[in-house]
Scaffold this motif. Structure first.
Motif, PDB file in Angstrom:
ATOM      1  N   TYR A  20      60.036  51.039  41.925  1.00  0.00           N
ATOM      2  CA  TYR A  20      59.543  50.149  40.889  1.00  0.00           C
ATOM      3  C   TYR A  20      59.212  48.827  41.545  1.00  0.00           C
ATOM      4  N   PRO A  21      58.139  48.158  41.226  1.00  0.00           N
ATOM      5  CA  PRO A  21      57.136  48.316  40.186  1.00  0.00           C
ATOM      6  C   PRO A  21      55.862  49.016  40.650  1.00  0.00           C
ATOM      7  N   ASP A  23      53.234  52.133  41.341  1.00  0.00           N
ATOM      8  CA  ASP A  23      52.846  53.210  40.430  1.00  0.00           C
ATOM      9  C   ASP A  23      53.763  54.419  40.562  1.00  0.00           C
ATOM     10  N   ARG A  26      56.687  53.839  38.438  1.00  0.00           N
ATOM     11  CA  ARG A  26      56.332  53.998  37.022  1.00  0.00           C
ATOM     12  C   ARG A  26      56.223  55.472  36.651  1.00  0.00           C
ATOM     13  N   ALA A  29      59.749  56.679  36.277  1.00  0.00           N
ATOM     14  CA  ALA A  29      60.315  56.236  34.997  1.00  0.00           C
ATOM     15  C   ALA A  29      59.766  57.065  33.835  1.00  0.00           C
ATOM     16  N   ASP A  30      58.461  57.288  33.815  1.00  0.00           N
ATOM     17  CA  ASP A  30      57.869  58.094  32.739  1.00  0.00           C
ATOM     18  C   ASP A  30      58.372  59.532  32.778  1.00  0.00           C
ATOM     19  N   VAL A  46      65.892  54.499  37.992  1.00  0.00           N
ATOM     20  CA  VAL A  46      64.772  53.869  38.696  1.00  0.00           C
ATOM     21  C   VAL A  46      65.291  52.762  39.616  1.00  0.00           C
ATOM     22  N   HIS A 101      61.495  45.894  27.860  1.00  0.00           N
ATOM     23  CA  HIS A 101      60.630  46.004  29.036  1.00  0.00           C
ATOM     24  C   HIS A 101      59.438  46.898  28.687  1.00  0.00           C
ATOM     25  N   LEU A 103      57.763  48.996  30.268  1.00  0.00           N
ATOM     26  CA  LEU A 103      57.840  50.350  30.797  1.00  0.00           C
ATOM     27  C   LEU A 103      58.717  51.258  29.946  1.00  0.00           C
TER      28      LEU A 103
END
Length: 138
Positions: A20-21, A23, A26, A29-30, A46, A101, A103
């Motif tokens: 993180y941060p 891609d 991300r 995280a998704d 994460v 947040h 995200l």
């Protein structure tokens, strides 16, 4: 040729490094949210994955700099920026405000819209939708 290699390197670094941060972080995280980890647990995971990557990048940058590579300053700066962003996410987890947040703002929707288990898997364990195979002796 060098410009193309630089762009490809940045693409791979940004997309496939699960920190993180970037891609890749991300996407991690998704993926965790889609697996119904929940916002807090996904954010903690994460952070736990991102911290060692940021530390490793910092160490690599310092080692490259001590060997005379002046461009290593960029690696050190990127690792410090990553650390700053990870620290912000960790603070939100600590303060229990991770749902604010961007995200993790839609984590509730992931949980609500997640597919429900098939009724046959939760009802009777003896019932199954799995087809059986019959062996015919030759």
């Amino acid at each position: 040729f060098h410009s193309m290699m630089l762009h490809i390197s940045l693409f791979v670094f940004n997309l496939f490094l699960p920190c993180y941060p970037l891609d890749g972080g991300r996407i991690l995280a998704d993926s965790l949210l889609m697996a119904r980890f929940g916002a807090e647990k996904a954010a903690k995971t994460v952070v736990a994955v991102s911290i060692p990557i940021a530390i490793l990048l910092f160490i690599i940058g310092v080692l490259l700099f001590t060997n005379g590579n002046a461009m290593a300053v960029l690696t050190i700066c990127v690792s410090l920026w990553l650390g700053s962003q990870i620290r912000t996410l960790w603070q939100m987890v600590h303060d229990e405000t991770v749902e604010r947040h961007p995200l993790f703002a839609n984590a509730k929707q992931w949980e609500e819209n997640a597919p429900k288990p098939h009724p046959s898997t939760s009802a009777d364990p003896n019932l199954t939708d799995t087809p059986t195979m019959t062996v015919i002796p030759v």
